[in-house]
Design a protein around this motif. Sequence first.
Motif, PDB file in Angstrom:
ATOM      1  N   GLY A  13       0.958  -1.117  -0.035  1.00 51.00           N
ATOM      2  CA  GLY A  13      -0.030  -0.060   0.055  1.00 51.00           C
ATOM      3  C   GLY A  13       0.922   1.154  -0.108  1.00 51.00           C
ATOM      4  O   GLY A  13       0.275   2.426  -0.407  1.00 51.00           O
ATOM      5  N   CYS A  14       2.119   1.093   0.441  1.00 47.77           N
ATOM      6  CA  CYS A  14       2.875   2.392   0.528  1.00 47.77           C
ATOM      7  C   CYS A  14       3.998   2.448  -0.724  1.00 47.77           C
ATOM      8  O   CYS A  14       4.707   3.371  -0.715  1.00 47.77           O
ATOM      9  CB  CYS A  14       3.607   2.229   2.003  1.00 47.77           C
ATOM     10  N   SER A  15       4.144   1.350  -1.386  1.00 42.14           N
ATOM     11  CA  SER A  15       5.009   1.274  -2.397  1.00 42.14           C
ATOM     12  C   SER A  15       4.618   0.696  -3.632  1.00 42.14           C
ATOM     13  O   SER A  15       3.432   1.020  -3.799  1.00 42.14           O
ATOM     14  CB  SER A  15       6.321   0.288  -2.089  1.00 42.14           C
ATOM     15  N   GLY A  16       5.295   0.548  -4.760  1.00 40.66           N
ATOM     16  CA  GLY A  16       4.765   0.297  -6.139  1.00 40.66           C
ATOM     17  C   GLY A  16       4.525   1.512  -6.622  1.00 40.66           C
ATOM     18  O   GLY A  16       5.276   2.148  -7.263  1.00 40.66           O
ATOM     19  N   ASP A  17       3.173   1.637  -6.642  1.00 38.28           N
ATOM     20  CA  ASP A  17       2.536   2.915  -7.536  1.00 38.28           C
ATOM     21  C   ASP A  17       2.490   4.044  -6.619  1.00 38.28           C
ATOM     22  O   ASP A  17       1.910   5.158  -7.003  1.00 38.28           O
ATOM     23  CB  ASP A  17       1.488   2.719  -8.206  1.00 38.28           C
ATOM     24  N   GLN A  18       2.915   4.097  -5.443  1.00 41.39           N
ATOM     25  CA  GLN A  18       3.437   5.363  -4.663  1.00 41.39           C
ATOM     26  C   GLN A  18       1.851   5.808  -3.867  1.00 41.39           C
ATOM     27  O   GLN A  18       1.678   6.813  -4.048  1.00 41.39           O
ATOM     28  CB  GLN A  18       4.012   6.353  -5.083  1.00 41.39           C
ATOM     29  N   LYS A  19       1.067   4.955  -3.549  1.00 37.84           N
ATOM     30  CA  LYS A  19      -0.226   5.263  -2.969  1.00 37.84           C
ATOM     31  C   LYS A  19       0.248   6.291  -1.923  1.00 37.84           C
ATOM     32  O   LYS A  19       1.174   6.092  -1.089  1.00 37.84           O
ATOM     33  CB  LYS A  19      -1.193   4.274  -2.688  1.00 37.84           C
ATOM     34  N   ALA A  20      -0.616   7.280  -1.685  1.00 34.97           N
ATOM     35  CA  ALA A  20      -0.508   7.901  -0.515  1.00 34.97           C
ATOM     36  C   ALA A  20      -0.759   7.236   0.661  1.00 34.97           C
ATOM     37  O   ALA A  20      -1.777   6.493   0.748  1.00 34.97           O
ATOM     38  CB  ALA A  20      -1.208   9.296  -0.518  1.00 34.97           C
ATOM     39  N   ALA A  21       0.050   7.444   1.772  1.00 33.20           N
ATOM     40  CA  ALA A  21      -0.411   6.941   3.236  1.00 33.20           C
ATOM     41  C   ALA A  21      -1.308   7.973   3.818  1.00 33.20           C
ATOM     42  O   ALA A  21      -1.439   8.950   3.992  1.00 33.20           O
ATOM     43  CB  ALA A  21       0.932   7.375   4.034  1.00 33.20           C
ATOM     44  N   SER A  22      -2.691   7.156   3.771  1.00 33.40           N
ATOM     45  CA  SER A  22      -3.708   7.796   4.347  1.00 33.40           C
ATOM     46  C   SER A  22      -4.636   6.714   4.897  1.00 33.40           C
ATOM     47  O   SER A  22      -4.421   5.664   4.860  1.00 33.40           O
ATOM     48  CB  SER A  22      -4.874   8.584   3.231  1.00 33.40           C
ATOM     49  N   LYS A  23      -5.699   7.317   5.846  1.00 34.76           N
ATOM     50  CA  LYS A  23      -6.324   6.386   6.479  1.00 34.76           C
ATOM     51  C   LYS A  23      -7.300   5.519   5.546  1.00 34.76           C
ATOM     52  O   LYS A  23      -7.467   4.349   5.796  1.00 34.76           O
ATOM     53  CB  LYS A  23      -7.268   6.940   7.499  1.00 34.76           C
ATOM     54  N   PHE A 127      -1.479   6.230  12.208  1.00 33.22           N
ATOM     55  CA  PHE A 127      -0.277   5.530  11.098  1.00 33.22           C
ATOM     56  C   PHE A 127       0.808   6.495  11.302  1.00 33.22           C
ATOM     57  O   PHE A 127       0.712   7.701  11.355  1.00 33.22           O
ATOM     58  CB  PHE A 127      -0.989   5.300   9.895  1.00 33.22           C
ATOM     59  N   THR A 128       1.867   5.810  10.938  1.00 38.15           N
ATOM     60  CA  THR A 128       3.147   6.614  10.827  1.00 38.15           C
ATOM     61  C   THR A 128       3.347   6.863   9.265  1.00 38.15           C
ATOM     62  O   THR A 128       2.995   6.053   8.600  1.00 38.15           O
ATOM     63  CB  THR A 128       4.427   5.960  11.492  1.00 38.15           C
ATOM     64  N   GLU A 129       4.034   7.944   8.934  1.00 38.34           N
ATOM     65  CA  GLU A 129       4.439   8.095   7.648  1.00 38.34           C
ATOM     66  C   GLU A 129       5.213   6.986   7.048  1.00 38.34           C
ATOM     67  O   GLU A 129       6.052   6.417   7.868  1.00 38.34           O
ATOM     68  CB  GLU A 129       5.015   9.445   7.246  1.00 38.34           C
ATOM     69  N   VAL A 141       0.631   0.964  11.862  1.00 42.18           N
ATOM     70  CA  VAL A 141      -0.841   1.291  11.713  1.00 42.18           C
ATOM     71  C   VAL A 141      -1.621   0.640  12.859  1.00 42.18           C
ATOM     72  O   VAL A 141      -1.545  -0.532  13.200  1.00 42.18           O
ATOM     73  CB  VAL A 141      -1.491   0.633  10.669  1.00 42.18           C
ATOM     74  N   THR A 142      -2.350   1.452  13.667  1.00 39.31           N
ATOM     75  CA  THR A 142      -3.302   1.136  14.610  1.00 39.31           C
ATOM     76  C   THR A 142      -4.392   1.313  14.341  1.00 39.31           C
ATOM     77  O   THR A 142      -5.044   2.256  13.750  1.00 39.31           O
ATOM     78  CB  THR A 142      -2.889   1.910  15.913  1.00 39.31           C
ATOM     79  N   TYR A 143      -5.340   0.208  14.348  1.00 36.07           N
ATOM     80  CA  TYR A 143      -6.561   0.038  14.010  1.00 36.07           C
ATOM     81  C   TYR A 143      -7.601  -0.603  14.723  1.00 36.07           C
ATOM     82  O   TYR A 143      -7.143  -1.460  15.700  1.00 36.07           O
ATOM     83  CB  TYR A 143      -6.532  -0.505  12.578  1.00 36.07           C
ATOM     84  N   ARG A 144      -8.933  -0.375  14.455  1.00 38.43           N
ATOM     85  CA  ARG A 144     -10.161  -1.222  15.309  1.00 38.43           C
ATOM     86  C   ARG A 144     -10.850  -2.038  14.301  1.00 38.43           C
ATOM     87  O   ARG A 144     -10.931  -1.411  13.421  1.00 38.43           O
ATOM     88  CB  ARG A 144     -10.626  -0.266  16.141  1.00 38.43           C
ATOM     89  N   TYR A 145     -11.225  -3.004  14.791  1.00 35.54           N
ATOM     90  CA  TYR A 145     -11.931  -4.112  13.912  1.00 35.54           C
ATOM     91  C   TYR A 145     -12.795  -4.688  14.850  1.00 35.54           C
ATOM     92  O   TYR A 145     -12.737  -4.828  15.933  1.00 35.54           O
ATOM     93  CB  TYR A 145     -11.052  -4.850  13.064  1.00 35.54           C
ATOM     94  N   GLY A 146     -13.990  -4.931  14.258  1.00 40.96           N
ATOM     95  CA  GLY A 146     -14.893  -5.801  14.607  1.00 40.96           C
ATOM     96  C   GLY A 146     -15.489  -7.328  13.944  1.00 40.96           C
ATOM     97  O   GLY A 146     -14.587  -7.406  12.979  1.00 40.96           O
ATOM     98  N   LEU A 147     -16.073  -8.101  14.407  1.00 40.38           N
ATOM     99  CA  LEU A 147     -16.319  -9.273  13.730  1.00 40.38           C
ATOM    100  C   LEU A 147     -17.945  -9.041  12.854  1.00 40.38           C
ATOM    101  O   LEU A 147     -18.771  -8.526  13.501  1.00 40.38           O
ATOM    102  CB  LEU A 147     -16.486 -10.500  14.582  1.00 40.38           C
TER     103      LEU A 147
END
Length: 182
Positions: A13-23, A127-129, A141-147
Amino acid sequence: MAVAAVAALLVAGCSGDQKAASKANFKAALQEWFDRNPVCTTLAVMSDIPIVREARDRSSAAGIDAAVSAGLLSVESFREVPPFGRTPEDYRRYRPTDTGKTAIRKGRMGSVDICFARREIESIETFTEPADMAGIRLSRVTYRYGLADVAPWTNDAAIKAALPAIGQILASPPNRRPIRWC
């Protein structure tokens, strides 16, 4: 193994086509990985699909019997006559039913898994750059998830008794604590 897979996904998600780091980008990448990797637990070790066991083999029997009781596996008995005049042996072959085909799958490390839910990303907390680390671009990346999409058969008493990991996961929703991956 899951940590490496998510880390690789975040790298992609951060490399390859250089997608921007975003939520939004991290949420999409994590959700894509979780959609391909449902929440599962081991049903039978050292096995394949169909599960074939000697009738007297009681390893993994409680979980397999519970899956039969819940309508996820069908069972057929058969006898095999080994070569060289040895004593015939009785076997049981367990195959996923139509309902079980969505839940029973080949697991990692030579097991058969039973899958019962999927993770759904609720939010990306922080998230960090992206930064280079040993030639790889990584972010924390710190995230929350549910089931979500919890299988109805998880309420079956035999399943609850034989596969307590399912009940433990469902009783302790992961969405109450952030998960950190590097």
